[in-house]
Design a protein around this motif. Structure first.
Motif, PDB file in Angstrom:
ATOM      1  N   TYR A  39       0.794  -1.253  -0.167  1.00  0.00           N
ATOM      2  CA  TYR A  39       0.003  -0.048   0.014  1.00  0.00           C
ATOM      3  C   TYR A  39       0.957   1.257   0.011  1.00  0.00           C
ATOM      4  N   THR A  40       0.531   2.107  -0.995  1.00  0.00           N
ATOM      5  CA  THR A  40       1.428   3.349  -1.106  1.00  0.00           C
ATOM      6  C   THR A  40       0.624   4.539  -0.773  1.00  0.00           C
ATOM      7  N   GLU A  41       0.754   5.350   0.267  1.00  0.00           N
ATOM      8  CA  GLU A  41       0.014   6.366   0.789  1.00  0.00           C
ATOM      9  C   GLU A  41      -0.057   7.492  -0.142  1.00  0.00           C
ATOM     10  N   ARG A  42       1.149   7.837  -0.834  1.00  0.00           N
ATOM     11  CA  ARG A  42       1.413   8.838  -1.818  1.00  0.00           C
ATOM     12  C   ARG A  42       0.439   8.779  -2.921  1.00  0.00           C
ATOM     13  N   TYR A  43       0.238   7.606  -3.470  1.00  0.00           N
ATOM     14  CA  TYR A  43      -0.719   7.184  -4.611  1.00  0.00           C
ATOM     15  C   TYR A  43      -1.920   6.774  -4.373  1.00  0.00           C
ATOM     16  N   ASN A  44      -2.057   6.336  -2.912  1.00  0.00           N
ATOM     17  CA  ASN A  44      -3.484   5.739  -2.278  1.00  0.00           C
ATOM     18  C   ASN A  44      -3.991   4.350  -2.947  1.00  0.00           C
ATOM     19  N   MET A 119      13.413  -0.942   2.569  1.00  0.00           N
ATOM     20  CA  MET A 119      12.996  -0.193   1.462  1.00  0.00           C
ATOM     21  C   MET A 119      14.063   0.991   1.137  1.00  0.00           C
ATOM     22  N   GLU A 120      13.951   1.384  -0.094  1.00  0.00           N
ATOM     23  CA  GLU A 120      14.651   2.680  -0.533  1.00  0.00           C
ATOM     24  C   GLU A 120      14.061   3.899   0.098  1.00  0.00           C
ATOM     25  N   SER A 121      14.955   5.082   0.148  1.00  0.00           N
ATOM     26  CA  SER A 121      14.459   6.343   0.897  1.00  0.00           C
ATOM     27  C   SER A 121      13.207   6.893   0.238  1.00  0.00           C
ATOM     28  N   TYR A 122      12.991   6.651  -1.371  1.00  0.00           N
ATOM     29  CA  TYR A 122      11.859   7.086  -1.839  1.00  0.00           C
ATOM     30  C   TYR A 122      10.533   6.325  -1.754  1.00  0.00           C
ATOM     31  N   GLU A 123      10.673   4.972  -1.460  1.00  0.00           N
ATOM     32  CA  GLU A 123       9.590   4.202  -0.828  1.00  0.00           C
ATOM     33  C   GLU A 123       9.041   4.532   0.260  1.00  0.00           C
ATOM     34  N   ILE A 124      10.223   4.716   1.184  1.00  0.00           N
ATOM     35  CA  ILE A 124       9.784   5.226   2.693  1.00  0.00           C
ATOM     36  C   ILE A 124       9.096   6.636   2.591  1.00  0.00           C
ATOM     37  N   ALA A 125       9.461   7.468   1.763  1.00  0.00           N
ATOM     38  CA  ALA A 125       9.019   8.663   1.497  1.00  0.00           C
ATOM     39  C   ALA A 125       7.606   8.749   1.130  1.00  0.00           C
ATOM     40  N   ASN A 126       7.325   7.697   0.289  1.00  0.00           N
ATOM     41  CA  ASN A 126       6.004   7.601  -0.279  1.00  0.00           C
ATOM     42  C   ASN A 126       5.042   6.821   0.395  1.00  0.00           C
TER      43      ASN A 126
END
Length: 174
Positions: A39-44, A119-126
């Motif tokens: 599940y990715t919060e940034r993209y819901n 996870m990579e930093s962008y995955e964490i940030a997303n």
């Protein structure tokens, strides 16, 4: 290897131009009617775990690496190549007109308990996180996001929802 389908993103006008080619391996991990998703919060949205295959990397090695990094899966067994999707979509870097992504999907089994992710930093940030979700619930959620055309909607939701629907109709025993 079986071609599942070809998808062209609705905002893409042509499959011609300067093309960035990517290859990815993605895992289908089922437990009864539940599936291991991100599940990715940034993209819901919900998506199948997996990602890019590095230059010279074996496809199943890449799949195991991605499953372990993104979900914390251990004792990964890659059972079967389910098929692949050819996808064309807009690309955000100006040196390319579009991306042509080939996503290979594999049926996998993993140990009952997930470990910590890497996870990579962008995955964490997303805001990406692994979850066991009923397949039907993930489809309904993604369909709702697409119907609303949410501003944050990611480009991969079309592919992911298509695959979740295929998994539901062909692999989930109700």
């Amino acid at each position: 290897m079986k071609l599942i389908t070809e998808l062209v993103h609705p905002r893409l006008n042509s499959k011609e131009g300067r093309i960035l080619r990517r290859h990815a391996a993605r895992g289908i991990v089922l437990r009864a009617e539940q599936i291991l998703l991100l599940y990715t919060e940034r993209y819901n949205d919900f998506s199948l775990p997996g990602g890019g295959i590095d230059e010279g990397e074996d496809i199943t090695v890449a799949l195991c690496r991605e499953l372990e990094e993104e979900t914390g899966a251990r004792d990964i067994q890659v059972n079967e190549h389910y098929g692949y999707i050819e996808e064309y979509r807009p690309y955000w870097k100006p040196e390319y007109d579009l991306m042509h992504m080939t996503s290979h999907f594999f049926l996998c089994d993993v140990a009952p308990t997930l470990a910590d992710t890497k996870m990579e930093s962008y995955e964490i940030a997303n805001g990406m996180r692994p979850m066991w979700v009923p397949v039907e619930e993930a489809i309904k959620h993604n369909r709702y996001v697409m119907s609303r055309q949410e501003e944050s909607m990611g480009q991969s939701i079309q592919r992911e929802t298509f695959m979740l629907e295929k998994v539901m109709s062909e692999l989930v025993e109700l």
